[in-house]
Design an enzyme around this catalytic site. Structure first.
Site, short mmCIF file in Angstrom:
data_model
loop_
_atom_site.label_atom_id
_atom_site.label_comp_id
_atom_site.label_asym_id
_atom_site.label_seq_id
_atom_site.Cartn_x
_atom_site.Cartn_y
_atom_site.Cartn_z
CB SER A 11 -0.93 0.00 1.21
OG SER A 11 -0.18 -0.09 2.43
CE LYS A 33 4.72 -7.94 7.83
NZ LYS A 33 6.18 -7.94 7.54
CG ASN A 40 9.80 2.24 3.78
OD1 ASN A 40 9.80 2.42 5.00
ND2 ASN A 40 10.82 1.70 3.16
CB SER A 41 5.23 5.72 0.13
OG SER A 41 5.69 4.75 -0.76
CB ALA A 44 9.16 9.55 1.35
CD GLN A 45 12.74 12.81 7.11
OE1 GLN A 45 13.86 13.16 6.78
NE2 GLN A 45 12.45 12.47 8.34
CD GLU A 112 16.85 15.08 -1.54
OE1 GLU A 112 17.05 13.96 -2.04
OE2 GLU A 112 15.85 15.33 -0.84
CG HIS A 230 19.70 8.30 4.19
ND1 HIS A 230 20.26 9.32 4.94
CD2 HIS A 230 18.87 8.89 3.30
CE1 HIS A 230 19.78 10.48 4.50
NE2 HIS A 230 18.93 10.25 3.51
NE ARG A 276 20.48 9.50 -0.43
CZ ARG A 276 19.17 9.39 -0.38
NH1 ARG A 276 18.62 8.20 -0.49
NH2 ARG A 276 18.41 10.45 -0.22
CG HIS A 333 17.29 5.33 2.71
ND1 HIS A 333 16.26 5.69 3.55
CD2 HIS A 333 17.24 6.19 1.66
CE1 HIS A 333 15.61 6.72 3.04
NE2 HIS A 333 16.17 7.04 1.89
CD GLU A 357 12.93 0.11 -1.21
OE1 GLU A 357 14.02 -0.18 -0.67
OE2 GLU A 357 12.05 0.81 -0.67
NE ARG A 368 16.54 5.75 -3.33
CZ ARG A 368 16.13 6.79 -2.59
NH1 ARG A 368 15.39 7.73 -3.13
NH2 ARG A 368 16.47 6.89 -1.33
#
Length: 528
Positions: A11, A33, A40-41, A44-45, A112, A230, A276, A333, A357, A368
């Site tokens: 989801s 689940k 995770n989405s 996301a920051q 970034e 990360h 990274r 990450h 992912e 990535r």
């Protein structure tokens, strides 16, 4: 037993983008689940990368993506996704007030690591994932012919008698009962496997379930050695407490020692905004020597306003932003590998797709580029939906008597503690790897023979451990086979990239009828 046109497992942003793009005459069921908002989405920051700036161009974004991926990428995929990025953002923006803008209505673009231009679109300062997900959840509720099964743990894919097509999945409900769900199209969108490591930015639910299910069903899995760590997770008393977005360094923060010495000087031309894997390895070197590393945020004006979520995480854990330093450590990450798919999302077994992912299209290569992940989820969700909308109207009868492989044995092995799995993966298959530790981990994992455990007899917690052991083995075996360092895979005994042997070559895992092939199959990767 339930039967749908489309069955989605997961989801996150890819799953929901896919669901809302399907036409109303397509019956859809989502199995998640836990809850819709535990993906995770949602955490996301940073934002979403797209060439929207006046001096930017998709060509520049492509070059940055290939450079970060150490040219292991599928260049055709990179071109298609990156070229589509600006329109994806514009289309999403029309759906509601999602992204931060200035008084003129122009996007506030952030910088970034490894990007050559300011191209990160963000929402709510550092709450981009939450903003996008809330928009998609709102649109999801407006859909006809859609149902959501929360607290429903999918654990085994169902195949037809010939084992040539996926026709459904077995899942355990919150009550502990086993239920079978059937569908014409089965989509895995369960994310990566960050919870395999002691330190991670990932949600607690992200333990590689979908990839493990696909592997055990005989689907091709690829590039599992490429794990992105990360560089900056909040690090207090030996524990990580949450993500400190790369956007913080994009706004001017630098990595320093306790006495203020910058640690990225002379390490990479981009210094603190280097790739990274470079930054993570540098911080790791200091931590191994017992030296704490900090993010010096003293030069960032209005930090609280720009990064409200990060400010809350810090203050909840006793770190005062006014002191100007945030203690950090690297943690798992993002997974660049996963279920091998084409750009539509089709796997090596008919009827089974993977997006987000959990899939590997070749977009990310060996590492990535920051903020390309939400972009990938949006693109894949829309791309697959367009294809399903065209093909779902074709007549097809779901086979109701699926093939059931009976494992060689029941659950006879005492499974290890979850924390032990994490700690040994961090120690032996983490940021820095070598043959000695990889072989130790390989031997430790082999004793459990997790692939042959009959999951119907396992609890949800035990099944999660089995999946973690399966994924840990895939990562370990691939990391041992790749005798070079590239992107998220660093071998201290093979510290250089070996283009003559490994450029654009992938390690593909197969598992058929409970019998894993003894030798890794290495073939030319998706890129050419």
């Amino acid at each position: 037993m339930t039967e749908d046109d489309v069955l989605i497992i997961g989801s996150g942003i890819a799953a929901l983008q896919f669901a809302v793009q399907l036409t109303d005459d397509v019956n859809v069921r989502i199995l998640t689940k836990e809850k819709l908002r535990t993906a995770n989405s949602y955490l996301a920051q940073g934002g979403i990368a797209a060439a929207l700036g006046k001096t930017d161009h998709p060509g520049k974004h492509m070059i940055d993506t290939l450079e970060a991926g150490r040219f292991h990428n599928n260049q055709d995929v990179v071109h298609e996704v990156i070229t589509a990025a600006p329109d994806l953002i514009k289309n999403l923006d029309r759906q509601g007030d999602i992204f931060d803008k200035n008084q003129k209505g122009e996007w506030l673009l952030g910088m970034e690591g490894a990007h050559s231009e300011k191209r990160i679109v963000h929402g709510g300062g550092d709450a981009t994932g939450k903003n996008v997900m809330e928009n998609l959840i709102t649109r999801l509720k407006q859909r006809c012919n859609l149902s959501v099964e929360e607290n429903c743990f999918a654990y085994e894919l169902l195949l037809n008698t010939e084992q040539t097509r996926c026709i459904g999945v077995k899942a355990k409900t919150s009550a502990g009962t086993i239920q079978k769900f059937y569908g014409k199209h089965i989509i895995i969108a369960t994310g990566g496997c960050g919870q395999l490591y002691t330190y991670t930015s990932n949600a607690k639910t992200v333990s590689g379930d979908g990839i493990a299910m696909a592997y055990l069903a005989g689907v091709e899995i690829v590039d599992m050695e490429f794990i992105q760590f990360h560089p900056t997770l909040l690090y207090i008393n030996g524990e990580t407490k949450g993500l400190i977005s790369e956007a913080v360094r994009g706004e001017g923060a630098i990595l320093v020692t306790d006495d203020g010495i910058p640690i990225m000087e002379g390490v990479h031309p981009l210094k603190d905004l280097g790739p990274r894997h470079v930054v993570s390895q540098r911080i790791y070197e200091y931590l191994k020597k017992g030296k704490q590393v900090y993010l010096d945020i003293s030069t960032i004006d209005n930090f609280r306003k720009r990064f409200p979520s990060i400010t809350s995480i810090c203050e909840e854990n006793g770190i005062q932003i006014s002191n100007g330093k945030i203690p950090v450590a690297p943690g798992s990450h993002f997974l660049m590998g996963g279920i091998k798919t084409d750009l539509i999302g089709r796997s090596s077994i008919d009827g089974l797709y993977a997006i987000g992912e959990s899939s590997c299209t070749g977009l990310h290569g060996a590492n990535r580029l920051a903020s390309n992940s939400l972009l990938e989820g949006l693109f894949q969700g829309e791309h697959l939906a367009k294809w399903i909308n065209k093909t779902c109207k074709e007549p097809y009868e779901i086979e109701r008597s699926p093939y059931n492989f009976v494992p060689k044995r029941e659950k006879l092995v005492c499974l290890p503690d979850t924390q032990q799995i994490k700690d040994l993966m961090m120690e032996r298959v983490g940021i820095v790897r070598d043959e000695v530790n990889l072989k130790k981990q390989q031997a430790w994992l082999n004793q459990f023979r997790a692939e042959s455990i009959h999951l119907d007899t396992c609890s949800t917690e035990e099944t999660t451990k089995v999946f973690m052991l399966c994924i840990a083995k895939l990562i370990t075996d691939a990391a041992l086979a790749r005798t070079e360092s590239r992107g998220g895979h660093f071998r201290s005994d093979y510290p250089r990239e070996e283009d003559h042997q490994w450029l654009r070559k992938s390690i593909i895992h197969h598992y058929y009828q409970g019998m894993e092939k003894s030798n890794e199959h290495i073939e030319t990767a998706l890129a050419t």
